[in-house]
Design a protein around this motif. Structure first.
Motif, mmCIF file in Angstrom:
data_model
loop_
_atom_site.group_PDB
_atom_site.id
_atom_site.type_symbol
_atom_site.label_atom_id
_atom_site.label_comp_id
_atom_site.label_asym_id
_atom_site.label_seq_id
_atom_site.Cartn_x
_atom_site.Cartn_y
_atom_site.Cartn_z
ATOM 1 N N ASN A 474 -15.292 3.080 -2.154
ATOM 2 C CA ASN A 474 -13.950 2.509 -2.034
ATOM 3 C C ASN A 474 -13.457 2.526 -0.584
ATOM 4 N N PRO A 475 -13.110 1.359 -0.038
ATOM 5 C CA PRO A 475 -12.545 1.331 1.320
ATOM 6 C C PRO A 475 -11.218 2.083 1.321
ATOM 7 N N THR A 476 -11.090 3.057 2.205
ATOM 8 C CA THR A 476 -9.958 3.987 2.152
ATOM 9 C C THR A 476 -9.334 4.125 3.530
ATOM 10 N N LEU A 477 -8.013 4.029 3.562
ATOM 11 C CA LEU A 477 -7.252 4.212 4.797
ATOM 12 C C LEU A 477 -6.420 5.483 4.656
ATOM 13 N N LEU A 478 -6.637 6.445 5.553
ATOM 14 C CA LEU A 478 -5.962 7.743 5.551
ATOM 15 C C LEU A 478 -5.019 7.820 6.747
ATOM 16 N N THR A 479 -3.781 8.265 6.497
ATOM 17 C CA THR A 479 -2.813 8.373 7.579
ATOM 18 C C THR A 479 -2.012 9.658 7.437
#
Length: 705
Positions: A474-479
């Motif tokens: 799963n393409p995941t963006l963490l911030t």
């Protein structure tokens, strides 16, 4: 609002770099190539380099067939005519600042409270900033209106050219809807004003234009009184702080019973403040803890929170994080505790009405709100929890000192912003709700906990498809943010929804140490040399995502702005193999010289100082620009900043990109020639930058390699 938030949001800072910072540009490449020209922020050679980098980035990413759709959909939600018009209570009416396709600079408009409650309020434009900008050939950005209570007829309009922090103040009459002829007007500077009465203003600014009355942080420290009609040079000095202070500013508090306090706030450091009441031509300093934040005035008593344990004379200890009420005549002898958060709680915002104190807080990073009423002097305050949606953020939009009316906003990752009205003892009622901007039927929000290397449990939110497969693909963006006791909480972001979640991406927000999610201690654990805890927490969340098989490093990207940009830069150099995409926005990156760059000196209380050996040792260990190595393979970053950012400044980002360039390593760099630290200043520019990011993330995390 905490002082740190106020400064990060609206305070002014210096543009000129001096001393070590001015020499450091040549050092950053590490290859002998001189990049010192990039330190000349508006220099022709520097801007030539910027334009070349911008061209490379835009020409590459805009070629992607998805760019046009990303831009169009983002612009549409940013300019949607059915966005919520959030209220500001002035003089018994509702005011609102509004931007759309027809008004990119914006209009300041007014309606009655009864009209505002209608589906389609009847607005009357009072100030057209687009017309003003066109007339004066300036790129005016409306920042705020500072009005004289209780009538709110006389206001100082705060205007910024291109979004920079330095601003211009002009007197405006809300009854006539015009700037006041020969009224108060203060030219561009780093400045703060406070109304004493209709004909008197306290002002702190760069008085001589040479910086002699500015601190090393670039903020003013001399307050003067200005009387209407007085000639230049006739200002009367009220207070002069120390050159070594972070800043000094005047403020005025009023309440619904007619009480007024004129105060001087002396900020010795970013978090340590001293307050004095102006009594005629004298000042009376209040015996309050150094780490104190004032919230308002209620029936003549100060409402404040303490960010450290307080030991008032002859009274029980007041725990850090508590909200209290005190008599300004004798604060340390009249303490009444309104509310002390529990171990899982922290106060976010405080609003004061005529008879009540409203508190928005977090409980395990889930939004809550409470209303407190003083039942009898000296007795415990009565507090009741307001019935509002769970798994959201709750913010105090505005309160009315003349009544007990208040407005709250409620939003979540999948819940569009709602506006709730609170009146007297009644339960809050929802009066407006923004429509959904992206499809959420197949999405859900979960909260998980990761364990940092020192054993601390760190919460994080994950927004994803209900049928997400735990296969690591799963393409995941963490911030995250992790600094200045600022909490990073559920927010409805249409661009994330449209450009990421709808397309199968996973969105993750980590509530790491350094923030305010669990009160002062959570922040303190990530301050100065403890900041490695912040970076370890973030990496632990990234690893937890992999352990849970939500994603893998190949599909995991990170994003951060400002202090969060520093976070992203540190993660890129400390854990280059954990991420495949790194977005670094308006960042601090040169931590060996940050104190002499723009407003950097003001943040030594957060990051530490190079003048303290142990703190210098740590800053050298984590400074991203100094730890890029030619032999290491890094994920290709996307770096963005703004030329007119006079808070952090673009030089941090430039030096980082220049070092990558000297090593022959790929990167994307985009510098908005206009726009301050908050970034781009109108919807088309914001949509452009967000679309570039979306293409970058799609390529790095979604596309096959």
């Amino acid at each position: 609002m905490r002082l740190g938030r106020w400064i990060l949001a609206c305070a002014a800072s210096a543009l000129v770099m001096t001393g070590a910072a001015a020499q450091a540009g040549a050092e950053t490449s590490g290859t002998g190539k001189d990049f010192s020209f990039l330190d000349d922020i508006h220099g022709a050679k520097a801007l030539g380099w910027v334009r070349a980098q911008n061209h490379h980035t835009t020409s590459t990413l805009e070629k992607d067939k998805r760019y046009a759709g990303f831009y169009k959909s983002t612009l549409a939600v940013l300019q949607a005519p059915d966005r919520l018009a959030l209220p500001s209570l002035l003089g018994g009416d509702i005011w609102n600042f509004w931007q759309d396709a027809q008004h990119p600079h914006g209009i300041w408009r007014e309606t009655t409270q009864s009209s505002y409650l209608a589906k389609n309020p009847k607005w009357e434009t009072r100030l057209d900033v687009d017309a003003l900008a066109a007339k004066e050939h300036m790129n005016w950005v409306f920042k705020e209106a500072n009005c004289l209570a209780p009538d709110d007829e006389h206001c100082l309009i705060v205007l910024s050219n291109g979004g920079e922090d330095a601003d211009t103040l002009r007197e405006f009459n809300t009854k006539t809807g015009q700037f006041v002829p020969n009224g108060f007007q203060f030219s561009r500077s780093k400045q703060t004003a406070a109304w004493v009465d209709q004909n008197t203003v306290l002002l702190t600014r760069d008085w001589d234009g040479k910086g002699e009355t500015l601190t090393p942080s670039g903020y003013p420290f001399v307050v003067k009184k200005i009387v209407r009609g007085a000639a230049p040079g006739q200002e009367v000095e009220v207070y002069r702080g120390e050159k070594s202070d972070m800043m000094v500013a005047p403020t005025v508090l009023t309440d619904g019973a007619g009480h007024k306090l004129v105060l001087i706030q002396r900020s010795v450091t970013f978090f340590e403040n001293h307050y004095a009441i102006v009594e005629g031509d004298k000042l009376r300093w209040l015996p309050l803890p150094a780490k104190t934040e004032l919230h308002g005035l209620l029936k003549g008593r100060l409402v404040l929170s303490v960010e450290e344990d307080w030991h008032p004379q002859g009274l029980p200890v007041v725990p850090a994080g508590s909200l209290v009420s005190v008599d300004p005549a004798a604060p340390d002898q009249s303490v009444e505790v309104i509310f002390t958060p529990g171990p899982s709680q922290s106060i976010d915002e405080v609003g004061v009405t005529k008879n009540t104190v409203l508190v928005s807080l977090f409980d395990n990073v889930r939004g809550r709100a409470m209303r407190f009423t003083e039942m009898q002097r000296g007795r415990p305050w009565d507090g009741d929890a307001l019935d509002l949606p769970d798994m959201t953020s709750i913010h105090i939009v505005d309160t009315d000192h003349a009544s007990d009316t208040a407005y709250l906003s409620v939003e979540g990752y999948l819940e569009p912003q709602q506006l709730w009205m609170v009146e007297k003892d009644a339960a809050p009622r929802k009066i407006k709700s923004a429509p959904a901007r992206f499809k959420t039927a197949n999405l859900k929000t979960e909260q998980f906990w990761a364990q940092s290397p020192d054993g601390t449990r760190v919460p994080y939110f994950v927004v994803h498809r209900r049928n997400m497969k735990l296969d690591g693909q799963n393409p995941t963006l963490l911030t995250a943010y992790g600094g200045f006791q600022v909490s990073y909480t559920p927010t409805y972001a249409p661009e994330i929804g449209k450009l990421w979640l709808e397309r199968g991406g996973v969105y993750v927000v980590a509530n790491i140490r350094g923030g305010g999610e669990f009160g002062p201690a959570w922040h303190e654990a990530g301050r100065k040399s403890g900041r490695q805890n912040v970076y370890d927490d973030f990496a632990a969340v990234g690893q937890d995502l992999v352990t849970r098989k939500i994603t893998t490093p190949r599909h995991l990207g990170i994003r951060g702005r400002s202090n969060g940009g520093l976070l992203a830069g540190v993660q890129m150099v400390q854990h280059p193999h954990m991420w495949n995409a790194v977005i670094i926005g308006v960042p601090l990156l040169d931590m060996e010289h940050f104190e002499t760059m723009s407003a950097g000196a003001s943040w030594a209380d957060e990051y530490g100082s190079m003048s303290v050996p142990e703190e210098a040792k740590f800053l050298k260990r984590i400074s991203p620009v100094h730890h890029l190595k030619a032999e290491v393979t890094y994920p290709t970053p996307f770096i963005f900043t703004a030329t007119s950012d006079d808070r952090v400044g673009p030089v941090h980002a430039r030096r980082f990109a220049a070092r990558l360039e000297s090593m022959g390593k790929p990167f994307y760099y985009y510098e908005d020639i206009e726009g301050g630290h908050s970034g781009t200043v109108n919807a088309p520019e914001v949509a452009h930058e967000r679309a570039l990011e979306a293409v970058y993330l799609s390529h790095r995390l979604m596309d096959a390699h």
